[in-house]
Design an enzyme around this catalytic site. Structure first.
Site, PDB file in Angstrom:
ATOM      1  N   ARG A  51       0.929  -0.693   0.100  1.00  0.00           N
ATOM      2  CA  ARG A  51       0.369   0.058  -0.227  1.00  0.00           C
ATOM      3  C   ARG A  51       0.813   1.013  -0.087  1.00  0.00           C
ATOM      4  NH1 ARG A  51      -3.909  -2.445   3.338  1.00  0.00           N
ATOM      5  NH2 ARG A  51      -5.918  -2.917   2.631  1.00  0.00           N
ATOM      6  N   LYS A 159      -1.251 -18.825   5.982  1.00  0.00           N
ATOM      7  CA  LYS A 159      -2.526 -18.918   7.049  1.00  0.00           C
ATOM      8  C   LYS A 159      -3.375 -17.841   7.781  1.00  0.00           C
ATOM      9  CE  LYS A 159      -2.054 -20.539  11.473  1.00  0.00           C
ATOM     10  NZ  LYS A 159      -1.925 -18.985  12.275  1.00  0.00           N
ATOM     11  N   ASP A 188       1.009 -24.139   5.728  1.00  0.00           N
ATOM     12  CA  ASP A 188       0.989 -23.971   6.901  1.00  0.00           C
ATOM     13  C   ASP A 188       2.614 -23.810   7.054  1.00  0.00           C
ATOM     14  OD1 ASP A 188       1.533 -25.454   9.487  1.00  0.00           O
ATOM     15  OD2 ASP A 188      -0.831 -26.038   9.250  1.00  0.00           O
ATOM     16  N   HIS A 189       3.111 -23.048   7.741  1.00  0.00           N
ATOM     17  CA  HIS A 189       4.686 -22.590   7.809  1.00  0.00           C
ATOM     18  C   HIS A 189       4.953 -24.219   8.281  1.00  0.00           C
ATOM     19  CE1 HIS A 189       3.903 -20.929  12.157  1.00  0.00           C
ATOM     20  NE2 HIS A 189       5.367 -21.382  12.089  1.00  0.00           N
ATOM     21  N   LYS A 193       8.798 -27.187   8.155  1.00  0.00           N
ATOM     22  CA  LYS A 193       9.603 -27.257   9.494  1.00  0.00           C
ATOM     23  C   LYS A 193      11.048 -28.912   9.473  1.00  0.00           C
ATOM     24  CE  LYS A 193       7.468 -24.759  13.122  1.00  0.00           C
ATOM     25  NZ  LYS A 193       8.604 -23.708  13.328  1.00  0.00           N
ATOM     26  N   GLU A 227       4.273 -22.744  23.607  1.00  0.00           N
ATOM     27  CA  GLU A 227       5.584 -20.734  23.622  1.00  0.00           C
ATOM     28  C   GLU A 227       5.532 -20.642  24.261  1.00  0.00           C
ATOM     29  OE1 GLU A 227       4.106 -18.827  19.893  1.00  0.00           O
ATOM     30  OE2 GLU A 227       2.677 -20.037  20.100  1.00  0.00           O
ATOM     31  N   ASP A 246      -6.373 -19.925  15.815  1.00  0.00           N
ATOM     32  CA  ASP A 246      -4.789 -19.719  15.359  1.00  0.00           C
ATOM     33  C   ASP A 246      -4.156 -21.122  15.609  1.00  0.00           C
ATOM     34  OD1 ASP A 246      -2.578 -17.920  15.130  1.00  0.00           O
ATOM     35  OD2 ASP A 246      -1.383 -18.146  16.788  1.00  0.00           O
ATOM     36  N   HIS A 251      -1.830 -25.799  12.436  1.00  0.00           N
ATOM     37  CA  HIS A 251      -0.141 -26.863  12.669  1.00  0.00           C
ATOM     38  C   HIS A 251      -0.396 -27.280  13.509  1.00  0.00           C
ATOM     39  CE1 HIS A 251       0.986 -22.885  11.204  1.00  0.00           C
ATOM     40  NE2 HIS A 251       0.810 -22.198  12.517  1.00  0.00           N
ATOM     41  N   LYS A 351      -0.146 -19.937  24.754  1.00  0.00           N
ATOM     42  CA  LYS A 351       0.916 -18.623  24.905  1.00  0.00           C
ATOM     43  C   LYS A 351       1.319 -18.585  26.743  1.00  0.00           C
ATOM     44  CE  LYS A 351       0.288 -16.606  20.519  1.00  0.00           C
ATOM     45  NZ  LYS A 351       1.066 -17.071  19.388  1.00  0.00           N
TER      46      LYS A 351
HETATM   47  C1  BG6 Z   1       1.553 -18.616  13.845  1.00  0.00           C
HETATM   48  C2  BG6 Z   1       0.705 -18.332  14.830  1.00  0.00           C
HETATM   49  O1  BG6 Z   1       1.007 -19.777  12.785  1.00  0.00           O
HETATM   50  O2  BG6 Z   1       2.710 -20.209  14.013  1.00  0.00           O
HETATM   51  C3  BG6 Z   1       1.629 -17.707  16.057  1.00  0.00           C
HETATM   52  O3  BG6 Z   1      -0.466 -17.594  14.290  1.00  0.00           O
HETATM   53  C4  BG6 Z   1       2.646 -18.635  16.629  1.00  0.00           C
HETATM   54  O4  BG6 Z   1       0.528 -17.318  17.107  1.00  0.00           O
HETATM   55  C5  BG6 Z   1       3.273 -19.990  15.559  1.00  0.00           C
HETATM   56  O5  BG6 Z   1       3.164 -18.165  17.603  1.00  0.00           O
HETATM   57  C6  BG6 Z   1       4.217 -20.818  16.168  1.00  0.00           C
HETATM   58  O6  BG6 Z   1       5.375 -20.775  15.073  1.00  0.00           O
HETATM   59  P1  BG6 Z   1       6.564 -21.800  15.349  1.00  0.00           P
HETATM   60  O7  BG6 Z   1       7.259 -21.464  14.276  1.00  0.00           O
HETATM   61  O8  BG6 Z   1       7.103 -20.154  16.076  1.00  0.00           O
HETATM   62  O9  BG6 Z   1       5.676 -22.590  16.069  1.00  0.00           O
END
Ligand code: BG6
Length: 503
Positions: A51, A159, A188-189, A193, A227, A246, A251, A351
């Site tokens: 933007r 996501k 989905d990251h 991993k 976390e 989330d 995940h 968290k």
């Molecule tokens: C994200 C969430 O998709 O994954 C976050 O939105 C979370 O809230 C994060 O902290 C965790 O990812 P990782 O790779 O640090 O475990």
């Protein structure tokens, strides 16, 4: 899974949301790491779209400064220069149908001509999810979605993909009205991993685990994604999402499906995803009653982490003072198929927990005790396989061994495999593999429309019950603890306990 001998076609990556956090923290460092290992095509360019109305020169300066910060000591001046020369920017209003997209078109023509790139484009949507459908529609309307003359057009969506079943369905149908499923990459990251990808290699590339990977030997499975961080600066997004949305249908369900799936017939994208989808379909739906008893929610209060007092969720930036959003969720899943009948899968995420630790624990059944009845041994050690996802990636086998000496005594011991010790430090953001796979057209590690929808349908009854019955005891766990006591009770009720790891 991708055949890494395959090389990526010459292409342009177009990032919508190019001035955002994800672009600087993950996407550019991942591209840099790929380039360093020679995984990027020689004819490659990046076009940032945002933007902000800034010039390419300024964008380049920012990107190079960020890269220097995020790749640390590994910076290579020549490579930074390579990036600088092939990074471009165009800014404008995403809602404007014409100007921004016409500018983008002219820029892409110029970039393709300058770098001799055929019109292979992949569009990365690093933008808020409520803009996905609209922006994709505009991209397609301006002719960038059509795959003609052997050129490909792919779209990566970050996501969260929807916020419930209905919105995910709507998003899928909006996207599928303008694109083919094979053009859509729902990221989905967690699937980027290494340890997560290793689950399939561990299970199916060895012969000793799979024969015992079932209800005959396994007592239960535990998956924890804990976390230490709070919501940081993401209070605005997080308060409308909560821990369940989330982390769980995305995940954590990835971890569940990879742990539980049958061997696919090949590593071809749909073979793998078909088996994952079958697991999602086999997860027992929650009745409202189950949702009340087998799903636990929590919100962190004040507490101490690493000797520092940290504030309660309700005092975080952009979080309402009486927020009822959960920052912790745990649940017991039953997978109703032949392999997993009566083997509960307990999952939890939160968290501000005591430690940053993500793992999958495969807890085996106890051996019969009778042989040890007349010995000083009171209890046998149970066996478990621990797949450590982070922070230290590795696998541990836990078993009992005789303590040396004239008396039969048993001690619990661990056999450890640690990624770093064996393979050295891998510098990775988790996005390298996913970006590369998109460039070679391999969607194995991306979510299919049906998987996303089935995942939402599993958690929907819980979301409904939680909405109808607001929590009365929030905050109900201290920062720096292992979550609310109800989460412990969930397992205690079944005669089991969470395995907690300390740092
Ligand atoms: C994200 C969430 O998709 O994954 C976050 O939105 C979370 O809230 C994060 O902290 C965790 O990812 P990782 O790779 O640090 O475990």
């Amino acid at each position: 899974m991708a055949d890494t001998l395959k090389t990526a076609d010459s292409c342009v990556m177009v990032i919508f949301g190019a001035t955002g956090d994800l672009t600087k923290r993950k996407l550019f460092p991942a591209l840099y790491n790929l380039a360093k290992e020679n995984f990027l095509p020689k004819n490659f360019a990046i076009v940032g779209v945002g933007r902000q109305e800034i010039e390419t020169e300024e964008f380049r300066r920012n990107i190079i400064a960020d890269l220097k910060e995020f790749v640390g000591d590994k910076q290579d001046e020549e490579l930074l220069k390579w990036f600088e020369e092939r990074t471009y920017y165009t800014g404008g209003d995403f809602d404007d149908d014409k100007k921004l997209f016409q500018d983008l078109k002219s820029l892409l023509d110029e970039v393709c001509a300058t770098h001799s790139i055929p019109e292979n484009f992949f569009f990365y949507m690093a933008i808020p999810p409520d803009l996905f459908a609209n922006v994709a529609k505009k991209i397609v309307k301006n002719g960038f979605g059509r795959e003609e003359n052997g050129h490909w057009r792919r779209f990566i969506f970050e996501k969260p993909f929807g916020r419930d079943l209905e919105s995910a369905k709507k998003l899928n149908s909006n996207l599928l009205a303008i694109l083919k499923e094979r053009q859509i990459y729902r990221i989905d990251h967690y699937l980027g991993k290494e340890t997560v990808q290793n689950i399939l290699v561990f299970r199916f590339g060895n012969s000793i685990f799979e024969p015992i990977w079932n209800r005959n030997y396994i007592d239960h499975v535990q998956i924890t994604v804990a976390e230490k961080l709070g919501v940081e600066s993401r209070g605005g997004y997080y308060d409308s999402a909560g821990a369940l949305r989330d982390m769980i249908p995305n995940h954590i369900f990835q971890l569940v499906t990879l742990t539980a799936m049958e061997p696919p017939v090949s590593f071809e994208a749909n073979s793998v995803r078909d088996e994952q989808a079958k697991i999602l379909q086999a997860i027992q739906p929650f009745s409202p009653e189950d949702a009340l008893h087998s799903a636990i929610r929590g919100q962190y209060g004040e507490g101490t982490i690493a000797d520092k007092t940290v504030k309660a969720y309700r005092s975080e930036e952009k979080v309402p003072a009486a927020s009822k959003t959960e920052t912790f969720a745990a649940m017991k899943l039953s997978i109703d198929n032949w392999r997993w009948a009566d083997v509960p899968f307990y999952v939890r995420t939160g968290k501000r927990m005591k430690a940053r630790h993500s793992s999958i624990i495969i807890q085996f059944k106890k051996a019969p005790f009778m042989l040890f009845r007349d010995t000083p041994i009171e209890r046998l050690t149970t066996n478990r396989i621990e797949i450590h996802i982070q922070p230290d990636e590795g696998i541990t086998l836990h078993f009992g061994a005789k303590i040396p000496g004239p008396i039969v005594k048993m001690g619990a011991v661990d056999m450890d495999f640690n990624y770093v010790d064996h393979f050295g430090e891998q510098i990775s953001t988790g996005y390298e593999r996913l970006l590369f796979d998109c460039m070679i057209g391999d969607a194995t590690l991306f979510q299919r429309a049906d998987m996303v929808e089935t995942s939402w349908s599993i958690v929907s009854p819980i979301l409904d019950v939680w909405k109808a019955v607001p929590p009365r005891d929030f905050p109900n766990y201290d920062s720096g603890s292992w979550g609310p006591k109800e989460a412990d009770a969930l397992l205690e009720h079944d005669g089991r306990a969470w395995k907690n790891f300390v740092e």
